[in-house]
Design a protein around this motif. Structure first.
Motif, short mmCIF file in Angstrom:
data_model
loop_
_atom_site.label_atom_id
_atom_site.label_comp_id
_atom_site.label_asym_id
_atom_site.label_seq_id
_atom_site.Cartn_x
_atom_site.Cartn_y
_atom_site.Cartn_z
N LEU A 44 0.86 -1.18 0.00
CA LEU A 44 0.00 0.00 0.00
C LEU A 44 0.90 1.23 0.00
CD1 LEU A 44 -2.19 -1.22 2.96
CD2 LEU A 44 -3.06 -1.02 0.64
N HIS A 45 0.33 2.37 -0.32
CA HIS A 45 1.07 3.62 -0.27
C HIS A 45 0.51 4.49 0.85
CE1 HIS A 45 3.08 2.93 -4.16
NE2 HIS A 45 1.91 2.45 -4.57
N GLY A 46 1.40 5.00 1.70
CA GLY A 46 0.97 5.95 2.72
C GLY A 46 1.10 5.44 4.13
N GLN A 47 1.06 6.38 5.08
CA GLN A 47 1.30 6.08 6.49
C GLN A 47 0.05 6.12 7.35
OE1 GLN A 47 4.37 8.74 7.82
NE2 GLN A 47 5.94 7.78 6.55
N SER A 48 -1.06 6.58 6.79
CA SER A 48 -2.32 6.65 7.54
C SER A 48 -3.41 5.93 6.76
CB SER A 48 -2.73 8.11 7.76
OG SER A 48 -4.06 8.20 8.20
#
Length: 563
Positions: A44-48
């Motif tokens: 996945l892309h992103g931290q949240s």
């Protein structure tokens, strides 16, 4: 852009198996699309969970990680700390991401990462760091190996990570191996097997433990005798079946005996087992060794399907179907998740794969999730993160374990132990951050020269050595770098006491005349702290070589000095 189709959303509350219904009933309740989704583990892309990211739009057709999970309903996700995916910042952030993704998934997710320790570490400080497998091999302690895995498992689980793609069970029998090396415990099958089993026990502890994670022994049938990297090519291992049984199989046998939840395949060819040229990931004869000869009935997961080693012979969309035909259960990081799901569903509907075949794999995946207590649906909390990740007792355990791994390979000039602490030490050689960290620990000056120092850098280091009362030169890949060898020779010519340190593969020590050599197998801070304690005499070295070191001045497996 990902394929437009997606898994059909379930009706009603998320299915939770209980003793009356069981996992088999849960499988029967899932649609075909949901079953197929359970077989995929995606990046996945992103931290949240709710962070809109252009990478998700490009790859999945939706903006946020939570939307990817809701749309495709994969069985699992994997976290990375690199620029391509960027999932990891702080322990609290990782926990929040994990909680949000679990909330978006109708069936609990396996949340995985590659936290092998040492060279392959996705979650850095404040999470407790260990020096890695080959260092543990030098320490020769199954108890230490189990303790290190148990600490990592407890911290990962506090962050909502419930599967670790570790331990690396490869036997590093080829010193030229470009991708395994210090990720392996040893070149000795028996030692590698003992420590593999110990770490499986440490990661998994007891079923349903909220401190445990699913361990993953990798890379079956064994990646230790390759001279190529399967990330960029399709390596060939020219072992006979008998050689495989003697060298590569023991750690996997030991992992299975210890109850390992999952085993990862390698994208390598083994012509003696399967002359078709297919990589092991897509080879039924190779995976039949795992299912048949080794008797394994747990989850078999592929290595990343983005890697070149599995993409050379077939279109990307065909690879998941071929892997399932070979005997795989989970498919890691397909190039296009939507197309991959669609292709597997189509294969079932056309009769190329049977739904019963899919059900067997789904049941294994759900059983693994149940073993780790994922169906309890208990989210982690900030308080649990803060009290667990980097806890004082964990850091103390890491220091003690690492202190037992540093290996003194040569001490011909009697430089060590030092009669007194140096007042003007110079730390030079490989690694900018590494030389600076060690110089700080020793109270000295850092002069990094890189992996291939130029003549001007070598001359500057030799001049600086003239003002030092101790010179520590760090090497990494010296056996293949003449410029690093020249640096060591020039430093020795100054007449100053020189301590050479191999901070990754120990094979460096056979390739120069340096009379004093140490091996740490790792350049992370905990390894450098132990190295500083050995150099200053606070700790006596007790590690022994876990591999034989060939070269102009060879050293046997098990060699190690003490004082």
């Amino acid at each position: 852009m990902a394929a437009a189709s997606a898994v059909t959303a379930p009706v009603g509350p998320p299915p939770v198996p209980d003793q009356a219904r069981g996992l088999t009933a849960l499988v029967a309740d899932l649609t075909l699309e949901q079953k197929v989704g359970q077989l995929f583990v995606t990046y996945l892309h992103g931290q949240s969970p709710d962070e809109a990211h252009p990478g998700n739009v490009r790859d999945f057709g939706v903006a946020t990680p939570a939307e990817v999970v809701a749309k495709y309903q994969p069985g699992g996700v994997i976290y990375f700390n690199n620029a391509s995916y960027d999932n990891i910042d702080t322990p609290r952030q990782v926990a929040n991401l994990s909680n949000g993704l679990q909330a978006a998934s109708p069936v609990p997710l396996t949340v995985a990462t590659d936290q092998e320790a040492g060279l392959v570490t996705r979650i850095g400080p404040p999470a407790t760091q260990f020096p890695g497998n080959m260092a543990l091999g030098a320490g020769r302690s199954a108890r230490d190996a189990e303790r290190a895995a148990a600490v990592s498992a407890r911290e990962l689980r506090a962050m909502g990570v419930n599967q670790d793609f570790a331990p690396d069970a490869d036997v590093n029998s080829n010193p030229a191996n470009p991708v395994i090396g210090v990720r392996s415990y040893s070149g000795d099958p028996a030692l590698a097997a003992e420590l593999t089993a110990a770490q499986v026990r440490g990661y998994q502890q007891t079923p349903l433990s909220p401190r445990s994670v699913s361990a993953t022994a990798k890379h079956f049938p064994g990646h230790g005798d390759t001279a190529e990297d399967s990330h960029t090519s399709l390596p060939t291992v020219d072992r006979t079946a008998e050689q495989w049984r003697a060298v590569d199989a023991p750690p996997f046998r030991a992992a299975i005996a210890a109850g390992v939840d999952s085993i990862m395949t390698a994208h390598i060819r083994m012509p003696a087992i399967d002359p078709s040229g297919e990589p092991a990931t897509l080879s039924k004869p190779v995976l039949d060794l795992l299912r048949g000869e080794l008797g394994y009935d747990g989850v078999v997961i592929t290595d990343s399907l983005h890697m070149a080693g599995v993409r050379q012979l077939h279109p990307d969309a065909e690879v998941p179907v071929l892997a399932l035909k070979a005997g795989v259960d989970q498919l890691l990081m397909p190039v296009n998740l939507g197309e991959a799901i669609d292709r597997v569903v189509a294969a079932v509907r056309s009769g190329e794969l049977t739904e019963q075949r899919i059900d067997r794999s789904v049941l294994r995946v759900l059983r693994m999730k149940s073993l780790r207590g994922l169906f309890s649906r208990v989210p982690t909390t900030p308080e649990r993160v803060d009290s667990t990740v980097g806890a004082a007792e964990h850091l103390a355990a890491a220091r003690a374990i690492t202190d037992r791994t540093t290996t003194a390979v040569r001490n011909d000039a009697g430089v060590l132990p030092l009669a007194s602490r140096p007042t003007a030490p110079l730390v030079t050689g490989w690694g900018d951050a590494t030389t600076r960290t060690l110089a700080g620990l020793l109270g000295g000056t850092a002069l990094p020269t890189g992996s291939a120092p130029a003549e001007a850098q070598i001359s500057a280091a030799a001049r600086a050595a003239g003002n030092a009362d101790l010179v520590v030169v760090l090497t990494n890949g010296l056996s293949r770098q003449p410029a690093q060898q020249a640096l060591v020779a020039r430093l020795l010519a100054t007449g100053r006491p020189v301590v050479a340190v191999a901070v990754q593969n120990p094979y460096d020590v056979a390739h120069t005349a340096a009379p004093t050599w140490l091996a740490t197998y790792s350049y992370n801070p905990v390894a450098l702290e132990s190295l500083a304690r050995v150099i200053t005499g606070e700790v006596r070295p007790s590690g022994r070589l876990p591999v034989a070191v060939p070269g102009p001045t060879p050293y046997p497996f098990g060699h190690g000095l003490g004082w």
